[in-house]
Motif scaffolding. Structure first.
Motif, short mmCIF file in Angstrom:
data_model
loop_
_atom_site.label_atom_id
_atom_site.label_comp_id
_atom_site.label_asym_id
_atom_site.label_seq_id
_atom_site.Cartn_x
_atom_site.Cartn_y
_atom_site.Cartn_z
N UNK A 1 0.86 -1.19 0.00
CA UNK A 1 0.00 0.00 0.00
C UNK A 1 0.89 1.23 0.00
N UNK A 2 0.74 2.05 -1.03
CA UNK A 2 1.48 3.32 -1.13
C UNK A 2 0.49 4.45 -0.93
N UNK A 3 0.73 5.30 0.04
CA UNK A 3 -0.14 6.45 0.28
C UNK A 3 0.61 7.73 -0.08
N UNK A 4 0.22 8.34 -1.20
CA UNK A 4 0.81 9.62 -1.61
C UNK A 4 0.05 10.73 -0.91
N UNK B 1 -0.70 11.60 10.96
CA UNK B 1 0.41 11.33 11.86
C UNK B 1 1.68 11.65 11.07
N UNK B 2 2.54 12.49 11.60
CA UNK B 2 3.74 12.89 10.87
C UNK B 2 4.65 11.69 10.58
N UNK B 3 4.51 10.62 11.32
CA UNK B 3 5.28 9.40 11.05
C UNK B 3 4.70 8.61 9.89
N UNK B 4 3.52 9.03 9.40
CA UNK B 4 2.90 8.35 8.26
C UNK B 4 1.53 7.81 8.60
N UNK B 5 0.66 7.75 7.59
CA UNK B 5 -0.72 7.26 7.78
C UNK B 5 -1.04 5.99 7.01
N UNK B 6 -0.10 5.53 6.16
CA UNK B 6 -0.38 4.34 5.34
C UNK B 6 -0.66 3.11 6.20
N UNK B 7 0.03 2.99 7.33
CA UNK B 7 -0.17 1.81 8.19
C UNK B 7 -1.56 1.82 8.83
N UNK B 8 -2.09 3.02 9.13
CA UNK B 8 -3.46 3.11 9.65
C UNK B 8 -4.46 2.64 8.59
N UNK C 1 3.13 -1.18 4.09
CA UNK C 1 2.52 0.12 3.79
C UNK C 1 3.46 1.25 4.17
N UNK C 2 3.55 2.23 3.28
CA UNK C 2 4.30 3.44 3.64
C UNK C 2 3.79 4.65 2.87
N UNK C 3 4.09 5.84 3.41
CA UNK C 3 3.71 7.10 2.78
C UNK C 3 4.78 7.52 1.78
N UNK C 4 4.35 8.29 0.80
CA UNK C 4 5.25 8.86 -0.20
C UNK C 4 4.83 10.32 -0.36
#
Length: 330
Positions: free
Chosen positions: A79-82, A88-95, A107-110
């Motif tokens: 899962x890529x979340x652009x 969350x400043x640490x990223x929201x893809x995991x949520x 999952x990670x943010x981009x």
């Protein structure tokens, strides 16, 4: 393994229920519906209420895309979340991964601002082409209303909130026909959401900075100039890589920033207006969400058909810009 191409097999989108039209903005700043419409093409925008989150919008769009692709959340490998506006400043893809129940997916943010979806599309394709992953969910989502100065009439009229998603799957034929990506950090000052330094003395002689950000700052004239020059150029590069002439393009799908930019780019490329996808009037500039949001709407309206060739281009803060030429469907 023989499946080393990609196919874009499903799309979805989600926007908040609350809309703010141009007339309502006149109560906040000195502007008018006519001024906003003629300069930007925007008539209204959707705004996320305090109870709404980026991850909930992204999850809603993702459910639709997964269903349209005919797979289950548990089939997803990545899962890529652009986004530039995570919860969350640490990223929201995991949520989003947890909310979808996509237990197998990493999952990670981009972050590439308004170019995020195109950069994400190219990134997702590399994982599939190398045979590492078979099913990838790519989301573009932003809640820019959190970061707008509602007293700044140059920016507050432009932005809205939303999410769009697509599923990319391994395929025998490669439907990503060509792409080109560019960055120019020397132009960053024209459009940014900058860190606002403030300090705190921890112990005598040691000061640390406190984490906070300024609202969106933009030089509209410079961004406009940049877009109408660089976007036709990058689409030409991607078409060259795809070995296609511009007349083979069925749809021009640009980041929905400004109707005048969309029209100027189409004109420079000699693409007729009936091939241009635009839903900016209803949603404003939704940053990384704008391309997948407009794509999903066009697919659901029956405009975009399987095998249609789409020239997509994102451009914005960074400054970053990129184009991808792809065929819709399996």
């Amino acid at each position: 393994m023989d499946k080393l191409g990609i196919a874009i097999t499903g799309s979805g989108s989600a926007v908040p229920d609350t809309s703010l039209d141009n007339q309502a903005l006149t109560a906040l700043v000195e502007t008018s519906d006519d001024w906003i419409t003629t300069r930007t093409g925007i008539r209204q925008r959707r705004l996320a209420l305090p109870a709404e989150s980026l991850s909930s919008l992204a999850t809603a769009a993702s459910h639709q895309a997964i269903a349209a692709a005919g797979i289950k959340a548990t089939d997803l490998d990545l899962i890529l979340l652009a986004t530039s506006t995570p919860d969350d400043l640490f990223g929201s893809a995991c949520q989003v991964q947890a909310q979808l129940g996509a237990t197998k997916a990493v999952a990670f943010d981009l972050t590439a601002a308004c170019s995020g979806f195109v950069f994400g599309l190219v990134t997702a394709a590399q994982y599939i082409r190398t045979g590492v992953y078979q099913n990838v969910l790519l989301i573009g989502a932003d809640i820019l209303s959190r970061w707008v100065d509602w007293q700044d009439r140059r920016t507050c009229v432009l932005f809205g909130d939303g999410a769009g998603a697509v599923v990319l799957q391994a395929s025998k034929s490669d439907r990503l026909l060509g792409f080109a990506l560019k960055s120019d950090g020397s132009q960053n000052h024209h459009l940014n959401l900058a860190y606002a330094p403030s300090s705190q003395e921890l112990v005598p002689g040691i000061h640390v900075t406190k984490g906070t950000y300024q609202p969106i700052s933009m030089n509209g004239k410079e961004v406009y100039r940049f877009a109408i020059q660089k976007v036709p150029e990058i689409i030409d590069k991607a078409l060259f890589q795809a070995n296609l002439s511009v007349d083979k393009v069925d749809w021009l799908l640009l980041h929905q920033a400004n109707q005048r930019i969309i029209e100027a780019v189409a004109q420079r490329l000699d693409i007729p207006q009936h091939k241009v996808i635009s839903n900016l009037a209803s949603y404003g500039n939704t940053s990384a969400a704008s391309i997948p949001l407009a794509l999903d709407e066009a697919v659901r309206q029956g405009k975009v058909q399987p095998n249609d060739i789409i020239a997509a281009s994102g451009f914005g803060a960074g400054l970053t810009w990129g184009a991808a030429i792809f065929q819709w469907g399996r």
